[in-house]
Structure formats: structure tokens, C-alpha cells
Motif scaffolding. Structure first.
Motif, PDB file in Angstrom:
ATOM      1  N   GLY A 117      -9.101   3.598  -0.013  1.00  0.00           N
ATOM      2  CA  GLY A 117      -7.740   3.732   0.471  1.00  0.00           C
ATOM      3  C   GLY A 117      -7.354   2.641   1.440  1.00  0.00           C
ATOM      4  N   GLU A 118      -8.095   1.529   1.437  1.00  0.00           N
ATOM      5  CA  GLU A 118      -7.872   0.468   2.420  1.00  0.00           C
ATOM      6  C   GLU A 118      -7.495  -0.851   1.755  1.00  0.00           C
ATOM      7  OE1 GLU A 118     -11.014   0.062   5.365  1.00  0.00           O
ATOM      8  OE2 GLU A 118     -11.826   1.996   4.731  1.00  0.00           O
ATOM      9  N   TYR A 119      -7.049  -1.778   2.608  1.00  0.00           N
ATOM     10  CA  TYR A 119      -6.880  -3.178   2.241  1.00  0.00           C
ATOM     11  C   TYR A 119      -7.720  -4.019   3.185  1.00  0.00           C
ATOM     12  CZ  TYR A 119      -2.854  -2.175  -0.775  1.00  0.00           C
ATOM     13  OH  TYR A 119      -2.040  -1.716  -1.780  1.00  0.00           O
ATOM     14  N   ARG A 145      -3.868   4.356   0.883  1.00  0.00           N
ATOM     15  CA  ARG A 145      -3.612   2.949   0.567  1.00  0.00           C
ATOM     16  C   ARG A 145      -2.127   2.627   0.698  1.00  0.00           C
ATOM     17  NH1 ARG A 145      -7.494   0.672  -3.655  1.00  0.00           N
ATOM     18  NH2 ARG A 145      -8.593  -0.080  -1.810  1.00  0.00           N
TER      19      ARG A 145
END
Length: 570
Positions: free
Chosen positions: A44-46, A136
Motif C-alpha cells: 500500500g506504499e510508494y 496506496r
């Protein structure tokens, strides 16, 4: 025959450890890799899209390169890994030295698209999956803002993309951020694959994330129009020095660009002659345009509705898997499932996504159906199913995932180039013609239609970016330097496609240097390697063995492939 056989387990080596740590570093610096690889956690990240994030990446590249060069290979597998990873890392440093990351904006494959595209690969089966999507979406605004910061540094350093790319991407941002755009629809249509409704709290998170993401793309659009466009470059071409780097990136090989350009011109002429011969078979005296008109009007070649399209794709793919697995390829049971799907987007493209590294998520062939299009013809796309599926991308990328016992994660899932992958897929199209699967004149004309387009792209891409003299075409005389108008005329004379699509294609070539030629040039290298192996081995040459050895290597650059298959150098 089918096979569950996997290579005998090979003990991991110090070189494997370096490669595995590099994969872990990529996932840590850019969690989009976790989604691509099917890894749990951080989905769920960048990553950090600011200039500081790029600097951290280059520092990691240099450290890994030093470690790799200090680690001796234990066997032939290691030598391939070291050669390929070293070439890739060294090229990253060359890109950094030219500051090319500061102008990383184009209409098809830059962060402007990638930050959104990742959602297409995220699972949607459970509430947990949708919670990752919500996370995200929440993280996306910071990633967009970091990307803007990087492009702003490009303005300061006078390293900017071309105006044409800036204008086109700004329009894409507006569509994504619009009331009927991707983010609004993603939140509005959210539900578990089972059809069960999501909890109210999760739906609120999704809607809030959607709104924030739309606002982020609105900011990106405003930046592009108000800040970047006024200072963007007027010239579409990037010049010989930068183009040589891009070409090496997409091929994993160094080629003579001037010779390749002349070869491209010859290929276009050869494809045109082959098409003319096929048109004569379809109707005596028919031009290629007349043959296409007849094929498009043939009810037996038409499909009504996206469901019929998907079923046709699936049936053709299933047949190829069954029959080729009994003759020219060893296809393990674990990759005999290839899902054909209609994509959630509407861009008109057909593409393939590889299975996850653990093979839980199967390989998938996607058709992005344009809005309003409900009727399809099969004669153009029979060869496309072979290109994207078997023996094309699915066999190539799926086989790499199967070879877990021999290949490290880098070799299975990250290494490789467009020239290797797309060159193989075009090689696969021609192979299917050789094997009689495109013996019907309409299907063969469809294959030639695509091959001629890929040859034309070699000419346009190299010609435009290197500033070569325009050779002329049916609708425009020779003379002057390649430009957008000349590229459009040349392409329209050599393909049978809607003009709007061709315009996008030209924008793609001008904004993504070196990528489009890698398909046809890669095919050329694959065919040359096969011919040289056959010449050396004579009567003992086995096509099935050649395919098995080549695919067992996983993804590699084409120079590495040549060394591994021919053994000319270490």
C-alpha cells in the motif's frame, strides 16, 4: 508433452546473494516492485519520488556494483547473472550522469502513468486487498508531489522533456482526475471479487483516497501546463548521445544505429512486398487495402461484444498451449493456465502481465477495449494472442518463474530488456507462421501488418531522434529532417490503423526513445542467434532444445543472451 519437471536444485552462491539483496533493495526503495513480484507487505506504499529518492537509488546502485565486481562467479549461471546485472547497474550510472531522470515524462511509461498503473495489478479478492488499495490511494498524493519536485529540478538544470510530451501527459492527468476518470470509478465500483460489499469504514477510506488522488493529478496537470510547458523543449528528438543510452537500455545490447536504420528501411519494403502477395491470394488483383476491406467485412472473422472477444482469446490461447506443449516446447503444468481478460482501462492496447513469483497469480493477457467499441475482427489479432501468450510472453516469463531452483529472483523476475522480451514475442509470431498456425491468408496478413508496423517504427524512431534525412513515403516526398509531420505520414502509409491511434504511437516513439525499435531489432537478434546455433550444430540442431536453453536463462540483455547461447566470450 506437459511437464512438472523443474531443474535440479542449485545451491545459492555469493553472486546469487548479491542479486537477491539487490531485489530486496529495489522493493525497499520502490514498493511498486512488491506488487509486481507478488510479495506481501508494503503493497500500500510508494517509494520516494523526490530527487533525494533518486540519489538514494544511485547510491545503492554504486554499492551493489562494487560488491558484484568484488564477488567471483562460482559457475556458468553466476557468470550470466554477473554480466547482466553489472551491465544494468553501470547503465543506471550513465543515465544519472546525463541527468535523464529529470526529464522522465512521456505519454506511456513514466511516473505519470506508473503511479496509477500499479492499481491494475493489485488484488481485489478480499477486504484486506481493498485496504491495501485504500492505503496506496492515500499515499499517492505524496508520490505525485515528489515527482513534481523532480521535474522542477529538471527545470533548474535545463533538463526538460519535449513540449509535445508535456501537453499530452497533461491531458492524461485531466482524464484521470475527471469525474468519470480512473480514481472516481475505482472507489465507486469497489467490491470484493466474491461480490460481497465492503465495510462502510473501508468504503469511506477508498472514497477519501480517490478524492485525494484526483486532487494530486489535478496538481500535476497544473504544474505541467503552468510551469513545465513554457520551458519544455521544442525538439522532439533527444540526439545521438542520449539515444544510444536509451537503445542500450531497451536492447541490453549495443547495435550500429546507422546500419540498423538502413536495415529497417529494407524490412519495411520486404514486408510491403509480402503483404502484396498475400492480398493477391485473398482476391486476385486486390491491393492490400482492398484485402483488408474484405477481411474486415467477413462475418466469419467478426466478434460481437467484449465477452465474445475474451472467449475467443481464451480458446485460441488454450489450443496453442495444448498443441505446442506436445511439439516444440516443454510447458510445465504450473504455467499452462493463462487467463484472458478485458482490462479495466480503455486505451485500446493488448498487453500481458506475468505471473507472480510464487505462481499464485497466473499470467494474464489483457485487452483494453476503447469506449464504444463492441465489434472486433480476428484476422489482425490471431498473431497478437500468440505474441502475448504462448509461445510469446507467457511462455517466456512464466518459464522464468518456474526455474526457481536454478535462477535467483533477479534473473526470474527483474532482469531482461524489451529487446529480449518483445524480440522473443515477435520471434514467436514468425515461428507460428513457420509452424503453419498462420497459414490462412487473412491471419498471415494480420501478422505481416504487425511486423511491418514494427519495422516502420525502427525507421521512424532512429530517424527522428538522430535527425536523419527523411527518405520519403507514398504521401510525402523525400527531403528534410525527420519531424512529427513526416513521422505521421510515414506511419500512416505503412500501417492500417485509425489515425488517432497512429498519432498516439508517434507521440510514444518521440517520448520513449529506443523502446519501439527494440521489438523488431530484438527479433532480428533472436533469429540471428538461432541461425548461428543451427549453422554450428548442423544436423544435430534441435529447435526444441534451443528454445529450452534460451528460455531457461530467464530475462537477460541480448548481449548476455548471445554470450550464453554461443559462448563467444566470457
Amino acid at each position: 508433452m506437459s511437464s512438472d519437471d523443474t531443474p535440479t536444485a542449485r545451491a545459492a552462491t555469493p553472486i546469487d546473494a548479491v542479486a537477491e539483496r539487490w531485489v530486496d533493495t529495489l522493493v525497499d526503495l520502490d514498493p511498486l516492485w512488491a506488487t509486481w513480484l507478488g510479495r506481501e507487505g508494503r503493497t500500500g506504499e510508494y517509494g520516494d519520488t523526490t530527487p533525494a529518492g533518486h540519489d538514494a537509488y544511485i547510491a545503492a546502485v554504486r554499492a551493489t556494483l562494487d560488491e558484484l565486481r568484488a564477488t567471483p562467479p562460482a559457475d556458468s549461471v553466476d557468470r550470466v547473472t554477473r554480466n547482466d546485472l553489472e551491465a544494468s547497474l553501470a547503465l543506471d550510472i550513465e543515465y544519472d550522469e546525463q541527468r535523464l531522470h529529470l526529464r522522465d515524462l512521456n505519454v506511456i511509461a513514466s511516473p505519470a502513468q506508473g503511479l496509477r498503473d500499479v492499481f491494475d495489478l493489485m488484488p481485489t479478492a478480499t477486504e484486506t486487498d481493498w485496504a491495501d488499495i485504500a492505503s496506496r490511494l492515500t499515499a499517492l498524493p505524496a508520490a505525485v508531489d515528489g515527482y513534481i519536485e523532480t521535474l522542477r529540478l529538471g527545470i533548474e538544470e535545463h533538463v526538460v522533456p519535449a513540449k509535445r510530451q508535456v501537453e499530452a501527459v497533461a491531458e492524461q492527468c485531466a482524464r484521470n482526475a475527471g469525474p468519470e476518470g480512473f480514481f472516481r470509478k475505482l472507489a465507486h465500483d469497489a467490491s470484493a471479487d466474491s461480490g460481497e460489499p465492503l465495510s462502510g469504514e473501508l468504503l469511506e477510506r477508498l472514497r477519501a483516497g480517490s478524492d485525494a488522488s484526483r486532487a494530486a493529478y489535478q496538481r500535476l496537470e497544473a504544474f505541467l501546463r503552468d510551469e513545465l510547458l513554457p520551458v519544455a523543449g521544442d525538439a522532439d528528438g533527444v540526439g545521438r548521445e542520449a539515444y544510444a543510452l536509451h537503445s542500450r537500455r531497451f536492447l541490453g545490447a549495443t547495435v550500429d544505429l546507422d546500419e540498423t536504420y538502413e536495415w529497417g528501411l529494407e524490412e519495411v519494403a520486404r514486408m510491403a512486398a509480402e503483404q502484396a502477395a498475400i492480398a493477391e491470394q485473398i482476391e486476385p488483383g486486390a491491393s492490400v487495402a482492398r484485402a483488408i476491406e474484405l477481411l474486415d467485412a467477413d462475418p466469419a472473422r467478426q466478434l460481437d461484444g467484449a465477452d465474445a472477444l475474451r472467449e475467443w482469446m481464451q480458446g485460441l490461447s488454450d489450443r496453442a498451449v495444448a498443441e505446442l506443449g506436445a511439439t516444440h516446447f516443454d510447458i510445465p503444468d504450473s504455467i499452462r493456465t493463462l487467463e484472458c481478460r478485458i482490462a479495466p482501462t480503455h486505451d485500446g492496447g493488448i498487453y500481458y502481465t506475468a505471473p507472480s513469483d510464487d505462481l499464485v497469480r497466473p499470467g494474464r493477457m489483457w485487452w483494453s477495449v476503447p469506449v464504444g467499441v463492441t465489434r472486433f475482427t480476428t484476422w489482425r489479432e490471431t498473431t497478437t494472442v500468440y505474441h502475448e501468450g504462448v509461445p510469446g510472453h507467457h511462455l517466456q516469463l512464466g518459464q522464468a518463474a518456474v526455474n526457481r531452483a536454478t535462477l535467483n529472483t533477479y534473473r526470474r523476475s527483474i532482469a531482461g530488456t524489451s529487446g529480449h522480451a518483445e524480440g522473443w514475442a515477435l520471434y514467436a509470431e514468425r515461428l507460428m507462421d513457420e509452424l503453419g498456425y498462420l497459414g490462412e491468408p487473412g491471419d498471415r496478413l494480420g501478422m505481416l501488418d504487425g511486423q511491418r508496423m514494427r519495422a516502420a517504427r525502427v525507421v521512424i524512431d532512429i530517424g527522428a531522434h538522430l535527425g536523419k534525412e527523411f527518405p520519403g513515403c507514398e504521401s510525402m516526398p523525400a527531403g528534410g529532417v525527420w519531424d512529427h509531420e513526416k513521422a505521421l505520414a510515414y506511419m500512416l502509409d505503412n500501417v492500417n490503423m485509425d489515425e488517432a491511434f497512429v498519432r498516439f504511437e508517434i507521440d510514444r516513439y518521440l517520448g520513449w526513445p529506443g523502446q519501439a525499435p527494440s521489438y523488431k531489432v530484438g527479433q532480428r537478434i533472436w533469429e540471428d542467434l538461432r541461425a548461428e546455433r543451427a549453422r554450428r550444430e548442423g544436423g544435430s540442431f534441435s529447435l526444441r532444445r534451443f528454445h529450452s536453453e534460451a528460455l531457461a536463462l530467464g530475462g537477460v540483455g541480448l548481449d548476455t543472451l548471445r554470450t550464453a547461447l554461443l559462448g563467444d566470450t566470457e
